[in-house]
Design a protein around this motif. Structure first.
Motif, mmCIF file in Angstrom:
data_model
loop_
_atom_site.group_PDB
_atom_site.id
_atom_site.type_symbol
_atom_site.label_atom_id
_atom_site.label_comp_id
_atom_site.label_asym_id
_atom_site.label_seq_id
_atom_site.Cartn_x
_atom_site.Cartn_y
_atom_site.Cartn_z
ATOM 1 N N GLN B 38 0.818 -1.198 0.000
ATOM 2 C CA GLN B 38 0.000 0.000 0.000
ATOM 3 C C GLN B 38 0.859 1.258 0.000
ATOM 4 O O GLN B 38 1.705 1.449 0.877
ATOM 5 C CB GLN B 38 -0.953 0.038 1.195
ATOM 6 C CG GLN B 38 -1.942 1.191 1.131
ATOM 7 C CD GLN B 38 -2.953 1.189 2.252
ATOM 8 O OE1 GLN B 38 -2.698 0.700 3.338
ATOM 9 N NE2 GLN B 38 -4.142 1.734 1.987
ATOM 10 N N SER B 41 -2.297 7.060 0.535
ATOM 11 C CA SER B 41 -3.543 7.527 -0.080
ATOM 12 C C SER B 41 -4.026 6.622 -1.214
ATOM 13 O O SER B 41 -4.795 7.065 -2.072
ATOM 14 C CB SER B 41 -3.378 8.954 -0.612
ATOM 15 O OG SER B 41 -3.018 9.823 0.426
ATOM 16 N N GLN B 42 -3.588 5.380 -1.242
ATOM 17 C CA GLN B 42 -4.072 4.433 -2.238
ATOM 18 C C GLN B 42 -4.560 3.171 -1.554
ATOM 19 O O GLN B 42 -4.204 2.894 -0.407
ATOM 20 C CB GLN B 42 -2.962 4.075 -3.237
ATOM 21 C CG GLN B 42 -2.505 5.239 -4.094
ATOM 22 C CD GLN B 42 -1.515 4.802 -5.151
ATOM 23 O OE1 GLN B 42 -1.466 3.632 -5.538
ATOM 24 N NE2 GLN B 42 -0.719 5.746 -5.645
ATOM 25 N N GLY B 43 -5.356 2.384 -2.265
ATOM 26 C CA GLY B 43 -5.812 1.124 -1.727
ATOM 27 C C GLY B 43 -4.709 0.075 -1.769
ATOM 28 O O GLY B 43 -3.786 0.165 -2.577
ATOM 29 N N PRO B 44 -4.780 -0.929 -0.898
ATOM 30 C CA PRO B 44 -3.790 -2.011 -0.925
ATOM 31 C C PRO B 44 -3.795 -2.737 -2.259
ATOM 32 O O PRO B 44 -4.855 -2.972 -2.845
ATOM 33 C CB PRO B 44 -4.260 -2.932 0.210
ATOM 34 C CG PRO B 44 -5.061 -2.059 1.107
ATOM 35 C CD PRO B 44 -5.736 -1.091 0.199
#
Lengths: 115, 113
Positions: B38, B41-44
């Motif tokens: 991850q 500020s992003q998804g896994p």
């Protein structure tokens, strides 16, 4: 092949208001799960939807509710927002029951700020 | 529910191999081991998944000993762009869609030039 898409990407709400977040699962997936991720922490499971019903729920109050539509897309609703609800809300999709190679795929998330 | 333990942070240099070990002493028979990456500020992002022995894909290798009580994610020749948080998840993801998986705090990897 479209992955998991979420909207909106960012939003600001006032304490006490209500918010709706939306998610479209990865193509071919029928199960949607929602997670809350506070700053600096790992994602926390909120609930999971399959066949338009809530199947599993994490340790979140009833202010958190959801819905799954016939096309497998989903909404997360949070009522009576608190400052502590400020977080990144992640949608994940999967195919249940699984098989070889099945796993969960995450969207980019919706950043919610409660002021 | 299987709980995982990972180092909080690790430092490395570009070009080095990085190994991140995860302990999961209470892993169940139906549990798979899955690693996610991850960025802020992003998804896994899914990296690799395995059940036992060794699994390799284009980005990483996953080593799982016979007792399955731990696993090691190996990233060959890391670059600056590999700086991220890495999560080890243990659960019957394949059959539950993830509702029994628990994210820990993850391992923050810093890759230096």
């Amino acid at each position: 092949d479209a992955g998991v898409t979420q909207s909106p990407t960012h939003l600001i709400k006032t304490r006490g208001q209500q918010v709706t977040l939306r998610c479209s699962p990865k193509s071919g997936h029928d199960t949607v799960s929602w997670y809350q991720q506070a700053l600096g922490q790992g994602p926390q499971f909120i609930f999971q939807y399959y066949e338009e019903e809530e199947r599993q729920r994490g340790n979140f109050p009833d202010r958190f509710s959801g819905h799954q539509f016939p096309n497998y897309s989903s909404e997360l609703n949070v009522n009576a927002l608190l400052l502590g609800d400020s977080a990144l809300y992640l949608c994940a999709s999967s195919l249940v029951p699984g098989g070889s190679g099945n796993t969960i795929y995450f969207g980019e998330g919706s950043w919610l700020t409660v002021v | 529910l299987a709980k995982t333990t990972q180092p909080i942070s690790m430092d490395s240099y570009e070009g080095q191999e990085v190994n991140i070990t995860c302990s999961h002493n209470n892993i169940a028979t139906n549990d798979y081991i899955t690693w996610y990456q991850q960025f802020p500020s992003q998804g896994p992002r899914f990296i690799i998944q395995g059940y036992k022995t060794k699994v390799t894909n284009e980005v990483a290798s996953l080593f799982i000993p016979a007792d399955r009580k731990s696993s090691t994610l190996s990233l060959p020749r890391v670059s600056l762009s590999d700086t991220a948080v890495y999560y080890c998840l243990v659960g019957d993801i394949r059959n539950t869609g993830g509702f029994k998986t628990i994210f820990g705090a993850g391992t923050r990897l810093f890759v230096k030039a």
